[in-house]
Scaffold this motif. Structure first.
Motif, mmCIF file in Angstrom:
data_model
loop_
_atom_site.group_PDB
_atom_site.id
_atom_site.type_symbol
_atom_site.label_atom_id
_atom_site.label_comp_id
_atom_site.label_asym_id
_atom_site.label_seq_id
_atom_site.Cartn_x
_atom_site.Cartn_y
_atom_site.Cartn_z
ATOM 1 N N ALA A 343 32.520 59.377 85.210
ATOM 2 C CA ALA A 343 32.042 60.845 85.344
ATOM 3 C C ALA A 343 32.798 61.299 86.606
ATOM 4 O O ALA A 343 33.466 62.568 86.582
ATOM 5 C CB ALA A 343 30.623 61.141 85.454
ATOM 6 N N ARG A 344 32.965 60.727 87.516
ATOM 7 C CA ARG A 344 33.400 61.227 88.957
ATOM 8 C C ARG A 344 34.955 61.583 88.758
ATOM 9 O O ARG A 344 35.513 62.462 89.331
ATOM 10 C CB ARG A 344 33.276 60.402 89.926
ATOM 11 N N HIS A 345 35.613 60.779 87.868
ATOM 12 C CA HIS A 345 36.986 60.695 87.664
ATOM 13 C C HIS A 345 37.119 62.122 86.931
ATOM 14 O O HIS A 345 38.346 62.856 87.180
ATOM 15 C CB HIS A 345 37.947 59.710 87.204
ATOM 16 N N ALA A 346 36.463 62.366 86.106
ATOM 17 C CA ALA A 346 36.591 63.472 85.274
ATOM 18 C C ALA A 346 36.240 64.791 86.264
ATOM 19 O O ALA A 346 37.039 66.018 86.148
ATOM 20 C CB ALA A 346 35.707 63.701 83.972
ATOM 21 N N ILE A 347 35.482 64.854 87.031
ATOM 22 C CA ILE A 347 34.878 65.738 88.031
ATOM 23 C C ILE A 347 36.239 65.934 88.780
ATOM 24 O O ILE A 347 36.676 66.972 89.575
ATOM 25 C CB ILE A 347 33.616 65.547 88.762
ATOM 26 N N TYR A 348 36.855 64.832 89.360
ATOM 27 C CA TYR A 348 38.031 64.963 90.413
ATOM 28 C C TYR A 348 38.953 65.466 89.720
ATOM 29 O O TYR A 348 39.633 66.245 90.313
ATOM 30 C CB TYR A 348 38.353 63.403 90.804
ATOM 31 N N ASN A 349 39.130 65.290 88.414
ATOM 32 C CA ASN A 349 40.468 65.947 87.655
ATOM 33 C C ASN A 349 40.257 67.340 87.509
ATOM 34 O O ASN A 349 41.062 68.265 87.507
ATOM 35 C CB ASN A 349 40.519 65.320 86.250
ATOM 36 N N ALA A 350 38.754 67.764 87.618
ATOM 37 C CA ALA A 350 38.476 69.175 87.287
ATOM 38 C C ALA A 350 38.590 69.893 88.525
ATOM 39 O O ALA A 350 38.970 71.104 88.305
ATOM 40 C CB ALA A 350 36.991 69.323 86.722
ATOM 41 N N CYS A 351 38.478 69.291 89.695
ATOM 42 C CA CYS A 351 38.854 69.981 90.879
ATOM 43 C C CYS A 351 39.853 69.913 91.508
ATOM 44 O O CYS A 351 40.178 70.165 92.843
ATOM 45 C CB CYS A 351 37.577 69.526 91.956
ATOM 46 N N THR A 352 41.022 69.332 90.911
ATOM 47 C CA THR A 352 42.170 69.216 91.508
ATOM 48 C C THR A 352 43.394 69.936 90.688
ATOM 49 O O THR A 352 43.256 69.902 89.509
ATOM 50 C CB THR A 352 42.538 67.626 91.806
ATOM 51 N N PRO A 353 44.530 70.269 91.350
ATOM 52 C CA PRO A 353 45.699 70.603 90.558
ATOM 53 C C PRO A 353 46.145 69.783 89.356
ATOM 54 O O PRO A 353 45.912 68.501 89.350
ATOM 55 C CB PRO A 353 46.751 71.065 91.316
ATOM 56 N N LYS A 354 46.607 70.266 88.199
ATOM 57 C CA LYS A 354 46.871 69.588 87.112
ATOM 58 C C LYS A 354 48.351 69.037 86.769
ATOM 59 O O LYS A 354 48.625 68.389 85.621
ATOM 60 C CB LYS A 354 46.236 69.981 85.785
ATOM 61 N N LYS A 355 49.123 69.651 87.714
ATOM 62 C CA LYS A 355 50.466 69.607 87.155
ATOM 63 C C LYS A 355 51.253 67.953 87.437
ATOM 64 O O LYS A 355 51.729 67.427 86.426
ATOM 65 C CB LYS A 355 51.478 70.541 88.288
ATOM 66 N N GLU A 356 50.771 67.533 88.638
ATOM 67 C CA GLU A 356 51.310 65.973 88.588
ATOM 68 C C GLU A 356 50.203 65.117 87.867
ATOM 69 O O GLU A 356 50.746 64.087 87.313
ATOM 70 C CB GLU A 356 50.785 65.677 90.295
ATOM 71 N N PHE A 357 49.227 65.537 87.593
ATOM 72 C CA PHE A 357 48.459 64.677 86.527
ATOM 73 C C PHE A 357 49.113 64.578 85.091
ATOM 74 O O PHE A 357 49.203 63.686 84.640
ATOM 75 C CB PHE A 357 46.680 65.410 86.485
ATOM 76 N N CYS A 358 49.471 65.701 84.654
ATOM 77 C CA CYS A 358 50.221 65.967 83.119
ATOM 78 C C CYS A 358 51.433 65.314 83.420
ATOM 79 O O CYS A 358 51.989 64.635 82.313
ATOM 80 C CB CYS A 358 50.158 67.348 82.901
#
Length: 723
Positions: A343-358
């Protein structure tokens, strides 16, 4: 004076002196008010002094009541039957000549009786009928619909019908077209109704699956004869209610919603059948106000990235959605069951920019394509992952309130529940290789687990693509506000999100990655060893560890530990908190090629699988150990026998005396043996004395160790000769 209009209804209060029933005002003059009783069969109108009437209304003894219009008048022509229309029009024609274009005050004069009598002669009906129609017309509002039937007053509502005649109601029972008396319905008494209530109550509450079983239960309980010995006999004929009577009267006792609630259960009723009151977006200010988070097991089987022949099961998909815009703001795909770590990784992903993640998953986007990197005001979750001390720590660290829903109420976070269905529909998971089909496998069908081809990174890439498509194409026009409609905002999540952020509906705040890592990333105490910081079997190092000589100090002195913050999405994303902030850890060079780029779950699976021993290898190890043990015991026994044959020494001191000289003698024997081996080597290599070689070989046997040594020397000489 009080504004008192014609046709208004005045109802008496407790202290009214002038009125005993509700009346309708027919006309007003300076000194009196003409009223008539409100009802379908009113009496003749009468006059009330205006001042007294108004005084009672002002004092509250009487009240103007606009809500007392009879319900049978509030119907459109589409709701009125043809027969009722004909009756209405017929009665209207009987009084039309009197009332059309005439007010009641014009008709109720001193010659009212003569006027009615002459009109009755013209219409050809009795004058009493004209009186009744006139009074009804005035009492019911002076409209043509005043002559509609008041069917609500028909019959005896709430009264039990009399069955004194002995006639059984309902259609008679027929068998092959002939009416039969045996086995049909009976006249029901109060005791029969009590039995029906008990039996049907079992069906309504879910204690019986079928209504016929309830009927059989009733017959067994109340309608079997009693034998002389006290035991139950057969059911007495024509003494019990029929199945149809049980169904008919049982429905009168129990409401349909009661049956639906009891038979399907309160959980399903609240989820699927209850009334929808309000909207999930009510009282939300803008985008980022409320996030909903939940997890599900994805309908697809995955394989391991290192070895595609390792089936690793179905992944766990976490989704975070913004309630105001229906925007999916964060996702996480993992192998660990629903827990705080996921759950906290999903929340971390929701609160951070997504460009590097994608980009990590081969998807190139701009920040505007997924512009969600804000901290929500509140997070809604169920009583699973976030109901923990770690969840409470997160709320204190980043200032987000946490709302935990009660158990078995998924309808209270219906937005996130419906996202899983939309993602499955968008990706069509059950039709991809390894997808779990909704249907049940039949015998002979191929097991869909055998078709699994995707690893966790490929599935995550697929999920991200589906989320981007969802945010751009889902149309929810019901969520548009007046301001959005005026601004011509498209009813898509990303358009509403951008509009909300541009208009500062909420002033959503962002948080630094360091704060998020402290609040959300999992951490673990790791031991510092000689080879590095040991985290789940992988060795790490960093600049601080090298400068402060952590490895040497922990190995040679007291063992040291350090808190490691890690990201399960990549085994290479680990940090420690030092004076400079969050310092990244790097995998030691000797393990870099083996583990770099893998997820933590994959590394753990790989280490666990490689440490497993197959049954064949376990047998070989046990067999080899047993053979070794047997050989060792044989050697010990031979040595013991030789020692015993030699006899015992004179004393212990004699046995231990002159160890050096005895060792020198044994050393000389070894040298002589090696010299003999070398002499033998020369005889073998001398081609002119081939006849002497067998004799020399026969003269002194060669040991196995010497033979191996000679073989090495001979091979070396042969290689030299070839060169």
């Amino acid at each position: 004076m009080l504004s008192l209009g014609v046709n208004c209804i005045v109802s008496p209060g407790e202290d009214s002196v002038l009125l005993t029933k509700s009346v309708r005002v027919l006309g007003i003059k300076d000194d009196f008010v003409l009223v008539i009783e409100l009802g379908t069969n009113p009496t003749k109108p009468w006059r009330i002094e205006s001042s007294l009437f108004v005084e009672e209304i002002d004092n509250g003894a009487a009240v103007i009541n606009p809500e007392m219009v009879p319900m049978h008048l509030l119907r459109s022509d589409d709701e009125i039957s043809e027969n009722e229309k004909k009756s209405r029009d017929k009665n209207w024609e009987l009084v039309r000549g009197l009332v059309e274009n005439h007010a009641p005050l014009d008709i109720l004069t001193s010659n009212f009786g003569a006027l009615v009598a002459s009109h009755a002669m013209v219409t050809g009906v009795d004058r009493k009928q004209i009186y009744r129609l006139l009074y009804r017309y005035w009492s019911m509002g002076q409209t043509r619909n005043a002559f509609l039937w008041n069917t609500s007053a028909c019959g005896g509502p709430g009264k039990q019908k009399s069955r004194a005649s002995g006639i059984v109601p309902g259609r008679p029972l027929k068998y092959r077209g002939i009416v039969v008396d045996d086995g049909g319905a009976i006249l029901l008494e109060s005791r029969h109704l009590a039995h029906i209530r008990l039996a049907y109550g079992r069906y309504a509450s879910g204690k019986c699956g079928r209504i016929r079983k309830c009927h059989e239960w009733m017959l067994n309980k109340f309608y079997r004869s009693i034998k002389s010995d006290g035991s139950k006999g057969n059911v007495v004929k024509n003494s019990y209610p029929s199945l149809n009577q049980l169904i008919h009267y049982g429905k009168l006792f129990f409401d349909d919603l009661y049956k639906l609630n009891k038979r399907d259960g309160a959980i399903r009723y609240n989820k699927d059948y209850r009334a929808l009151i309000g909207s999930a977006s009510q009282r939300l200010i803008g985008a980022g106000h409320r996030y909903e988070i939940d997890s599900t097991i994805a309908d697809v089987y995955l394989v391991h990235r290192v070895n595609r022949l390792w089936l690793i099961g179905r992944p766990v998909l976490y989704v975070v959605v913004d309630t105001f815009t229906r925007m999916i703001v964060g996702v996480h795909v993992g192998l660990e069951g629903p827990s705080w770590n996921g759950a906290r990784h999903a929340i971390y992903n929701a609160c951070t920019p997504k460009k590097e993640f994608c980009k990590r998953y081969n998807i190139d986007i701009e920040e505007a394509d997924w512009p969600c990197s804000h901290l929500p005001v509140e997070i809604v979750a169920d009583r699973a992952e976030l109901l923990s001390g770690a969840g409470e720590t997160m709320t204190k660290t980043v200032g987000t309130s946490l709302k935990i829903l009660p158990p078995f109420r998924p309808d209270w976070k219906s937005i996130i529940e419906s996202r899983f269905r939309l993602i499955n529909e968008k990706l069509d998971l059950k039709f991809i290789p390894g997808g779990v089909d909704a249907r049940k496998l039949e015998r002979g069908d191929r097991d869909y687990q055998l078709d699994a081809i995707f690893d966790i990174d490929e599935f995550t890439e697929m999920v991200i693509a589906g989320v981007l498509a969802h945010n751009q194409t889902l149309r929810v026009p019901d969520l548009l506000s007046r301001d959005m409609i005026a601004a011509e905002v498209q009813p898509t999540p990303i358009a509403m999100w951008n509009w909300s952020m541009a208009n500062n509906l909420l002033n959503s705040k962002v948080v630094s990655p360091a704060e998020l890592k402290i609040a959300l990333l999992p951490s673990q105490e790791c031991r510092i060893g000689r080879g590095g910081i040991n985290f789940h079997g992988v060795q790490y190092t960093c600049g601080t560890a090298v400068r402060s000589q952590w490895l040497e100090r922990s190995h040679n002195f007291k063992t040291k530990y350090v808190t490691v913050f890690y990201d399960p999405n990549s085994i290479g994303n680990c940090w420690i908190k030092s004076e400079a902030g969050f310092e990244p850890l790097t995998i030691v060079p000797q393990q870099q090629a083996k583990y770099a780029g893998l997820r933590m779950e994959e590394v753990l699976d790989m280490i666990k699988i490689l440490n497993q021993v197959s049954p064949d290898n376990r047998y070989e190890d046990a067999n080899t150990g047993a053979i070794l043990q047997g050989r060792q015991e044989d050697i010990i026994n031979r040595a013991k026998a030789k020692r015993k044959a030699q006899g015992n020494p004179k004393s212990d001191a004699e046995f231990k005396r002159d160890k050096r000289s005895k060792r020198a003698t044994e050393t000389q024997n070894e040298r002589d043996l090696h010299t003999a081996d070398l002499n033998q080597l020369r005889l073998v290599d001398n081609s002119s004395s081939t006849e002497e070689t067998p004799k020399a070989a026969a003269a002194k046997p060669v040991s196995a160790r010497s033979a191996a040594f000679l073989k090495l020397v001979v091979n070396a000489d042969n290689e030299a000769n070839h060169e």
